[in-house]
Write a protein that holds these residues in place. Structure first.
Motif, mmCIF file in Angstrom:
data_model
loop_
_atom_site.group_PDB
_atom_site.id
_atom_site.type_symbol
_atom_site.label_atom_id
_atom_site.label_comp_id
_atom_site.label_asym_id
_atom_site.label_seq_id
_atom_site.Cartn_x
_atom_site.Cartn_y
_atom_site.Cartn_z
ATOM 1 N N TRP A 20 65.551 58.378 -44.177
ATOM 2 C CA TRP A 20 66.112 59.030 -45.355
ATOM 3 C C TRP A 20 65.079 59.058 -46.477
ATOM 4 N N CYS A 21 64.885 60.224 -47.065
ATOM 5 C CA CYS A 21 63.969 60.402 -48.190
ATOM 6 C C CYS A 21 64.531 59.711 -49.427
ATOM 7 N N ALA A 22 63.782 58.765 -49.990
ATOM 8 C CA ALA A 22 64.222 58.067 -51.198
ATOM 9 C C ALA A 22 63.605 58.646 -52.467
ATOM 10 N N CYS A 23 62.520 59.406 -52.323
ATOM 11 C CA CYS A 23 61.808 59.911 -53.499
ATOM 12 C C CYS A 23 62.323 61.257 -53.995
ATOM 13 N N GLY A 24 62.955 62.029 -53.109
ATOM 14 C CA GLY A 24 63.462 63.350 -53.482
ATOM 15 C C GLY A 24 62.442 64.466 -53.342
ATOM 16 N N LEU A 25 61.230 64.163 -52.912
ATOM 17 C CA LEU A 25 60.168 65.169 -52.823
ATOM 18 C C LEU A 25 60.117 65.895 -51.482
ATOM 19 N N LYS A 27 60.582 68.196 -48.313
ATOM 20 C CA LYS A 27 61.063 69.566 -48.092
ATOM 21 C C LYS A 27 62.081 69.599 -46.953
ATOM 22 N N ARG A 28 62.333 68.464 -46.291
ATOM 23 C CA ARG A 28 63.258 68.358 -45.158
ATOM 24 C C ARG A 28 64.483 67.534 -45.536
ATOM 25 N N GLN A 29 65.003 67.687 -46.747
ATOM 26 C CA GLN A 29 66.139 66.888 -47.221
ATOM 27 C C GLN A 29 67.282 66.904 -46.221
ATOM 28 N N PRO A 30 67.923 65.766 -46.025
ATOM 29 C CA PRO A 30 67.765 64.504 -46.748
ATOM 30 C C PRO A 30 66.744 63.570 -46.122
ATOM 31 N N PHE A 31 65.921 64.072 -45.202
ATOM 32 C CA PHE A 31 65.021 63.204 -44.456
ATOM 33 C C PHE A 31 63.581 63.290 -44.951
ATOM 34 N N CYS A 32 62.829 62.254 -44.663
ATOM 35 C CA CYS A 32 61.441 62.110 -45.106
ATOM 36 C C CYS A 32 60.501 63.054 -44.360
ATOM 37 N N ASP A 33 59.556 63.632 -45.113
ATOM 38 C CA ASP A 33 58.486 64.418 -44.495
ATOM 39 C C ASP A 33 57.109 63.871 -44.895
ATOM 40 N N GLY A 34 57.085 62.670 -45.492
ATOM 41 C CA GLY A 34 55.834 62.039 -45.903
ATOM 42 C C GLY A 34 55.389 62.365 -47.316
ATOM 43 N N SER A 35 56.179 63.126 -48.066
ATOM 44 C CA SER A 35 55.797 63.543 -49.419
ATOM 45 C C SER A 35 55.703 62.373 -50.400
ATOM 46 N N HIS A 36 56.228 61.228 -50.061
ATOM 47 C CA HIS A 36 56.227 60.062 -50.945
ATOM 48 C C HIS A 36 54.861 59.361 -50.986
ATOM 49 N N LYS A 37 53.886 59.826 -50.216
ATOM 50 C CA LYS A 37 52.594 59.145 -50.061
ATOM 51 C C LYS A 37 51.994 58.625 -51.358
ATOM 52 N N ASP A 38 52.028 59.412 -52.413
ATOM 53 C CA ASP A 38 51.390 59.019 -53.669
ATOM 54 C C ASP A 38 52.382 58.470 -54.691
ATOM 55 N N THR A 39 53.523 57.967 -54.208
ATOM 56 C CA THR A 39 54.537 57.385 -55.094
ATOM 57 C C THR A 39 54.767 55.933 -54.694
ATOM 58 N N SER A 40 55.630 55.258 -55.440
ATOM 59 C CA SER A 40 55.996 53.874 -55.107
ATOM 60 C C SER A 40 57.203 53.830 -54.171
ATOM 61 N N PHE A 41 57.713 54.986 -53.787
ATOM 62 C CA PHE A 41 58.899 55.052 -52.934
ATOM 63 C C PHE A 41 58.542 54.955 -51.454
ATOM 64 N N GLU A 42 59.485 54.424 -50.690
ATOM 65 C CA GLU A 42 59.379 54.362 -49.238
ATOM 66 C C GLU A 42 60.676 54.907 -48.652
ATOM 67 N N PRO A 43 60.620 55.597 -47.520
ATOM 68 C CA PRO A 43 61.864 56.083 -46.907
ATOM 69 C C PRO A 43 62.686 54.912 -46.376
ATOM 70 N N LEU A 44 63.976 55.132 -46.245
ATOM 71 C CA LEU A 44 64.880 54.124 -45.699
ATOM 72 C C LEU A 44 65.168 54.461 -44.242
ATOM 73 N N GLN A 45 64.945 53.513 -43.375
ATOM 74 C CA GLN A 45 65.224 53.713 -41.948
ATOM 75 C C GLN A 45 66.680 53.360 -41.677
ATOM 76 N N TRP A 46 67.391 54.276 -41.008
ATOM 77 C CA TRP A 46 68.798 54.067 -40.655
ATOM 78 C C TRP A 46 69.014 54.504 -39.215
#
Length: 115
Positions: A20-25, A27-46
């Motif tokens: 699950w994408c935690a940063c909101g960035l 493009k594959r909402q609600p799932f992670c596409d790696g866009s959080h790379k330069d943020t402090s956010f990490e995706p949540l594994q479920w």
């Protein structure tokens, strides 16, 4: 970042792991596409323990990560209404009458729909 002001209805499969994408960035909402790379956010594994429909949070304000808890309702004075493309035609059938006569369907983690 708020991806959208309504949850994403997703058909999950038992045994499958979702990020699950935690940063909101993403493009594959609600799932992670790696866009959080330069943020402090990490995706949540479920991991799904049963197959079925789940409402994943897209506003990223939920206290029930990764699921919607209705927090998106406080983000705007205008609730973002679902359209026909949302949920791929999923139907919620557990409506019950409220004290004012409206029909209410409880979804995941406190989010609900009133008809």
């Amino acid at each position: 970042m708020i991806a959208q002001n309504k949850p994403c209805l997703v058909e999950v499969r038992k045994g499958k792991t979702y990020l699950w994408c935690a940063c909101g960035l993403s493009k594959r909402q609600p799932f992670c596409d790696g866009s959080h790379k330069d943020t402090s956010f990490e995706p949540l594994q479920w991991r799904a323990d049963v197959s079925g429909e789940k409402l994943f949070c897209a506003c990223k304000q939920t206290r029930s990560e990764p699921f919607c808890d209705g927090s998106h309702n406080s983000l705007s004075e205008i609730y973002a209404e679902a359209d026909e493309g949302d949920g791929a035609g999923a139907v919620v059938v557990d409506y019950h009458a409220t004290d004012d006569g409206a029909l209410r369907a409880d979804l995941d983690n406190g989010c609900y729909v009133i008809r």
